[in-house]
Design an enzyme around this catalytic site. Structure first.
Site, PDB file in Angstrom:
ATOM      1  CG  PHE A 153      59.989  30.577  42.273  1.00  0.00           C
ATOM      2  CD1 PHE A 153      60.194  31.319  43.603  1.00  0.00           C
ATOM      3  CD2 PHE A 153      61.217  30.419  41.488  1.00  0.00           C
ATOM      4  CE1 PHE A 153      61.380  31.088  44.175  1.00  0.00           C
ATOM      5  CE2 PHE A 153      62.366  30.499  41.872  1.00  0.00           C
ATOM      6  CZ  PHE A 153      62.531  31.046  43.422  1.00  0.00           C
ATOM      7  NE  ARG A 155      51.553  32.250  40.199  1.00  0.00           N
ATOM      8  CZ  ARG A 155      51.161  33.151  39.244  1.00  0.00           C
ATOM      9  NH1 ARG A 155      50.657  34.291  39.653  1.00  0.00           N
ATOM     10  NH2 ARG A 155      51.591  33.166  38.002  1.00  0.00           N
ATOM     11  CE  LYS A 223      59.109  28.160  47.141  1.00  0.00           C
ATOM     12  NZ  LYS A 223      58.539  27.029  46.733  1.00  0.00           N
ATOM     13  CG  LEU A 269      49.220  44.637  48.326  1.00  0.00           C
ATOM     14  CD1 LEU A 269      49.389  46.016  47.699  1.00  0.00           C
ATOM     15  CD2 LEU A 269      49.667  44.721  49.795  1.00  0.00           C
ATOM     16  N   GLY A 276      46.321  30.455  52.847  1.00  0.00           N
ATOM     17  CA  GLY A 276      46.392  28.912  53.271  1.00  0.00           C
ATOM     18  C   GLY A 276      46.962  28.316  52.112  1.00  0.00           C
ATOM     19  CB  CYS A 279      53.366  26.548  49.391  1.00  0.00           C
ATOM     20  SG  CYS A 279      53.551  25.138  48.283  1.00  0.00           S
ATOM     21  NE  ARG A 346      48.021  19.414  49.777  1.00  0.00           N
ATOM     22  CZ  ARG A 346      49.246  19.483  48.910  1.00  0.00           C
ATOM     23  NH1 ARG A 346      50.174  18.413  49.622  1.00  0.00           N
ATOM     24  NH2 ARG A 346      49.198  20.052  48.112  1.00  0.00           N
TER      25      ARG A 346
HETATM   26  C1  UDX Z   1      52.563  29.849  46.780  1.00  0.00           C
HETATM   27  C2  UDX Z   1      53.746  30.806  46.014  1.00  0.00           C
HETATM   28  O1  UDX Z   1      52.922  31.900  45.615  1.00  0.00           O
HETATM   29  C3  UDX Z   1      54.543  30.038  45.124  1.00  0.00           C
HETATM   30  O2  UDX Z   1      55.190  30.772  44.440  1.00  0.00           O
HETATM   31  C4  UDX Z   1      55.146  29.096  45.612  1.00  0.00           C
HETATM   32  O3  UDX Z   1      56.141  28.307  44.717  1.00  0.00           O
HETATM   33  C5  UDX Z   1      54.002  28.095  46.298  1.00  0.00           C
HETATM   34  O4  UDX Z   1      53.494  28.596  47.230  1.00  0.00           O
HETATM   35  P1  UDX Z   1      50.157  28.789  46.150  1.00  0.00           P
HETATM   36  O5  UDX Z   1      50.457  27.834  47.455  1.00  0.00           O
HETATM   37  O6  UDX Z   1      49.905  27.962  45.006  1.00  0.00           O
HETATM   38  O7  UDX Z   1      51.803  29.345  45.839  1.00  0.00           O
HETATM   39  O8  UDX Z   1      49.311  30.140  46.472  1.00  0.00           O
HETATM   40  P2  UDX Z   1      49.280  31.461  46.485  1.00  0.00           P
HETATM   41  O9  UDX Z   1      48.754  31.758  45.113  1.00  0.00           O
HETATM   42  O10 UDX Z   1      50.563  32.220  46.646  1.00  0.00           O
HETATM   43  O11 UDX Z   1      48.054  31.767  47.504  1.00  0.00           O
HETATM   44  C6  UDX Z   1      48.250  31.330  48.943  1.00  0.00           C
HETATM   45  C7  UDX Z   1      47.119  31.867  49.722  1.00  0.00           C
HETATM   46  O12 UDX Z   1      47.133  33.308  49.894  1.00  0.00           O
HETATM   47  C8  UDX Z   1      45.849  31.425  49.398  1.00  0.00           C
HETATM   48  O13 UDX Z   1      44.953  30.812  50.314  1.00  0.00           O
HETATM   49  C9  UDX Z   1      45.234  32.842  48.730  1.00  0.00           C
HETATM   50  O14 UDX Z   1      43.800  32.769  48.761  1.00  0.00           O
HETATM   51  C10 UDX Z   1      45.837  33.908  49.550  1.00  0.00           C
HETATM   52  N1  UDX Z   1      45.931  35.004  49.278  1.00  0.00           N
HETATM   53  C11 UDX Z   1      46.629  35.596  47.928  1.00  0.00           C
HETATM   54  C12 UDX Z   1      45.386  36.036  49.966  1.00  0.00           C
HETATM   55  O15 UDX Z   1      44.594  35.888  50.891  1.00  0.00           O
HETATM   56  N2  UDX Z   1      45.329  37.284  49.543  1.00  0.00           N
HETATM   57  C13 UDX Z   1      46.205  37.862  48.339  1.00  0.00           C
HETATM   58  O16 UDX Z   1      46.332  39.042  48.081  1.00  0.00           O
HETATM   59  C14 UDX Z   1      46.588  36.833  47.641  1.00  0.00           C
END
Ligand code: UDX
Length: 457
Positions: A153, A155, A223, A269, A276, A279, A346
């Protein structure tokens, strides 16, 4: 217990480094020789906060080694974490060929009992396939295998913190010995007893109930279900933001109050150009395909994906309505990474926006604290600068595409003076509309009041 980690991408490197940091002997393998040469030379193939410190400490104490031979790592490890990539196929499903390849190497190289743990994000029932592959290809050598799932999990940007101080550890197992071994691996984290490279004052214990033991299928599903829910949450907030625009409400006010309900929670939120990264988008797609194959109508997830794709269109429409023709216009870009605190581009919404504007002939000048080099190799024609103030000089508009907190602290008065036209399109709702209006910016964001031109330079 010796631990082998196969795959030195984000998940593998962070997992290997942190498992070594909590006291295990770890051998990390990747068939990409250039990556291993970099690691052996003390360099890191990715930027991830604290990772340099963690690897340096582990290397100095001889706890971590790197090899380009997967076979060598397999022979050395009692527990083998599979951390190879599962990229999307053309139909959105996950490409599991790298997982099968690793399973085949494990089957043919193992001479002692092995606990094989999938950590890469995989569709439900992959564990069963791995088990079958180990049996089929390992028949001749007589080694015994147990399979477990231990989803990550992590990030990006806070991956080290997430691994060393998790909110939960999920292990999917089929037998007591696998559970015992996984408990042993994670005991230092459960007890908060390791020399923490991040928190000098020590770490809290993890509540016993947060070590969750399930079946392998459930662990795999946990997951996907977690990531897909996060995606749903973001798309939901983005639709609320669209409504706020039409009904003259403010999305920040609405999501702030909604998130205070503990059943909902304040995170994920944030409205903007959407989610993007490597993941969420691919996990959502893979989950949709999985549900289809299982005969379950999960169209709400398809809708979340559709809403997310629309964010980019909606942002480009805003660019057009503010700038009219973009061809030949100088536009500044702040942010390239898919989110803050990473150099990963990516499936970055920023990269998608840039690609579209370049296609229309815009002259872009871009900045990012970490992701310039990666973007340069993709778009060599853009002019780049590490200095945001350089990026905005003479620009007719400025786009904020990644939520880097340091952009909030920029001298926006100075920026206004440097721009040819003080126009900001904030794709991440990073700045305060009222402050931007006071400074004389024409400012647009999502779901919040826009400020038209109040004062012109
Ligand atoms: C995610 C999961 O959070 C993590 O638990 C998992 O193991 C892998 O995938 P990550 O890919 O690092 O992690 O990105 P995350 O922090 O989830 O953000 C994903 C995308 O959502 C980003 O582009 C971020 O800018 C966007 N985002 C996030 C929003 O647009 N709004 C939000 O409120 C939160």
């Amino acid at each position: 217990m010796r631990i082998a980690v196969i795959g030195c991408g984000y998940v593998g490197l962070v997992s290997g480094a942190c498992l070594a940091a909590i006291g295990h002997e770890v051998i990390c393998a990747d068939s990409d020789d250039s990556k291993i040469r970099k690691l052996n030379a003390g360099e890191l193939p990715i930027y991830e906060e604290h990772l340099d410190k963690v690897i340096h400490t582990a290397r100095s104490s001889g706890k971590i080694t790197f090899t380009n031979s997967v076979a060598e790592a397999v022979r050395a490890g009692d527990a083998i974490f599979i951390c190879v990539g599962t990229p999307p196929l053309a139909d959105g499903g996950a490409d599991l060929s790298a997982i099968e390849n690793v399973a085949r190497v494990i089957a043919s190289e193992a001479r002692t009992p092995k606990l094989v743990i999938e950590k890469s994000t995989v569709p439900v029932q992959t564990g069963q396939q791995v088990k079958r592959a180990l049996q089929v290809y390992g028949r001749e050598h007589g080694a015994t295998f147990r399979v477990a799932s231990n989803p990550e999990f992590l990030r990006e940007g806070t991956a080290v913190e997430d691994l060393l101080h998790p909110d939960r550890i999920v292990v999917g197992v089929e037998d007591a010995e696998s559970e015992r071994q996984l408990r042993e691996i994670y005991q230092p984290i459960m007890d908060g007893k390791f020399a923490c490279p991040i928190h000098a004052k020590g770490c809290p214990k993890l509540e016993l109930a947060r070590f969750i033991v399930t079946t392998i299928n459930s662990a795999e599903l946990i997951k996907h279900a977690s990531n897909s829910f996060l995606a749903l949450k973001i798309s939901y907030a983005n639709l609320i933001s669209d409504l706020c625009e039409k009904l003259h409400a403010n999305v920040d006010e609405v999501t702030h109050a909604v998130g205070m309900d503990p059943r909902i929670g304040p995170q994920f939120l944030k409205a903007g150009i959407g989610f993007g990264g490597f993941c969420l988008p691919k996990d959502v797609q893979a989950f949709i395909r999985l549900a289809e194959r299982a005969g379950v109508d999960f169209s709400m997830l398809k809708e979340a994906e559709r809403v997310n794709k629309r964010r980019i269109d909606s942002f480009i429409e805003r660019v057009h309505s503010a700038l009219w023709i973009v061809k030949g216009k100088k536009i500044g870009v702040l942010g390239l990474a898919f989110k803050a605190n990473t150099d990963d581009i990516r499936f970055s919404p920023a990269i998608e926006v840039i690609g579209r504007l370049l296609g229309e002939g815009a002259c872009l000048c871009a900045s990012d604290p970490q992701a310039i080099e990666r973007t340069r190799s993709l778009y060599p024609g853009i002019s780049y600068s590490g200095d945001p103030y350089e990026t905005v000089k003479g620009a007719e508009g400025l786009l904020i595409l990644t939520e880097w907190p340091e952009y909030r602290a920029l001298d926006w008065k100075r920026i206004r003076g440097l721009m040819m036209r003080p126009l900001v399109l904030d794709g991440r709702n990073l700045l305060d509309p009222a402050k931007m209006a006071d400074l004389g910016f024409e400012y647009y964001s999502f779901g919040r009041p826009s400020t038209a031109v109040t004062t012109m330079a």
